[in-house]
Scaffold this motif. Sequence first.
Motif, PDB file in Angstrom:
ATOM      1  N   THR A 167      45.950  18.975 -18.756  1.00  0.00           N
ATOM      2  CA  THR A 167      44.960  20.050 -18.825  1.00  0.00           C
ATOM      3  C   THR A 167      44.476  20.168 -20.262  1.00  0.00           C
ATOM      4  O   THR A 167      45.275  20.397 -21.173  1.00  0.00           O
ATOM      5  CB  THR A 167      45.560  21.386 -18.329  1.00  0.00           C
TER       6      THR A 167
ATOM      7  N   GLY B  34      42.594  19.008 -15.815  1.00  0.00           N
ATOM      8  CA  GLY B  34      42.193  20.412 -15.748  1.00  0.00           C
ATOM      9  C   GLY B  34      41.526  20.880 -17.017  1.00  0.00           C
ATOM     10  O   GLY B  34      41.391  20.139 -17.987  1.00  0.00           O
TER      11      GLY B  34
ATOM     12  N   GLU C 186      49.210  14.528 -14.674  1.00  0.00           N
ATOM     13  CA  GLU C 186      48.549  15.826 -14.850  1.00  0.00           C
ATOM     14  C   GLU C 186      48.288  16.086 -16.330  1.00  0.00           C
ATOM     15  O   GLU C 186      49.218  15.990 -17.134  1.00  0.00           O
ATOM     16  CB  GLU C 186      49.464  16.958 -14.353  1.00  0.00           C
TER      17      GLU C 186
ATOM     18  N   VAL D  99      45.971  22.212 -11.350  1.00  0.00           N
ATOM     19  CA  VAL D  99      46.241  20.784 -11.587  1.00  0.00           C
ATOM     20  C   VAL D  99      47.581  20.439 -10.942  1.00  0.00           C
ATOM     21  O   VAL D  99      47.713  19.443 -10.235  1.00  0.00           O
ATOM     22  CB  VAL D  99      46.272  20.472 -13.107  1.00  0.00           C
TER      23      VAL D  99
END
Lengths: 222, 116
Positions: free
Chosen positions: A66, A26, A64, A42
């Motif tokens: 970001t 992200g 994940e 995300v």
Amino acid sequence: MIVADRKPIEEIIEQVKDCKKVLVLGCNECVTVCEAGGKKEVGVLASALRMYYANKGVDNRVDEITLERQCDHEYLEEIREKADQYDAIISIACGVGVQFTAEKYHAIPVFPGVNTCFLGVTEKRGLWTERCQACGQCILAYTGGICPVSRCAKRLLNGPCGGSSKGKCEISKDTDCAWQLIIDRLKAINRMDLYEKLFSIKDWSKDRAGGPRKVIREDVMI
Amino acid sequence: MRLNYPASVKIIRVPCTGKVDVIHMLRAFEKGADGVYIVGCKEGECHYKKGNYRARKRVEQAQKILNTIGVGGDRVQMYNLSSSDAPLFVKYANEMNERIMGLGPNPVKLKKKKAA
Ligand code: SF4
Ligand code: SF4
């Protein structure tokens, strides 16, 4: 900011259905504000993918991360050590971020998780509208601060077409006529003289017509 | 009024259903829940004006996602009631319980168990 919209999950799944280790990447800036590609999105996409793989009975990992931005080296470098372990990265930044990630991680497939739409504003939460097409030679000084390039359906630069009716554009009654807005605003700032003035032809070579563009600033280069 | 509702229902209290996001519902399924339902105040009676409308929209989003990934959107549901309406609360709990019993366990949970 750059406004993007989420891609349907089925479209994303189609790209990564055979992957084993996937990173959902992200971006903390524009796409976070337009709620398409920030940490929260995300989380949703990664969770959906994890369940998709589990439901198929395949052993898979979906991570994940970001980043602060995906359009600058320094932030994209933060995944340098980890990137190699993935066989796909789904970038849910704008198209700029997707491309810069792909450029940097040359041997890893990078897929877009959003549709990048336009440069625009948050009119209210859940409603984003276009304001600028980055034409490269801004004329807002003469149009009352309202951009006919992005907001007039025909990109007219010399006043409205014949389809302007009751302040709306002929393409849809939900679309303001840009030239109505311009004239209203020129009146408000007492500059209707600008409407009468003749301007030379706009230099469209600064727009996309001139091919991919660059901004070079030697004064700030290191 | 000491009414009973199915023991399978675990209540998670939130200040307003507007607090519930798609990710909360998905995580519940990832962690093995068989169904999730949100019980908000009646429409038009939200203390924060739009919380329960937002929750409904998010339930719809979660349903779409769950359908796409094969878990089944029917496993999530939005309900509305007045906070003092205990019989209706019980009715919704029973309704959801029956529905989930009909659908069977969360397929993701089953597959994970099999893999382990
Ligand atoms: S990658 Fe795109 S969305 Fe993220 S900050 Fe840069 S321009 Fe904005
Ligand atoms: S005139 Fe060009 S640069 Fe200025 S707002 Fe419009 S599209 Fe953007």
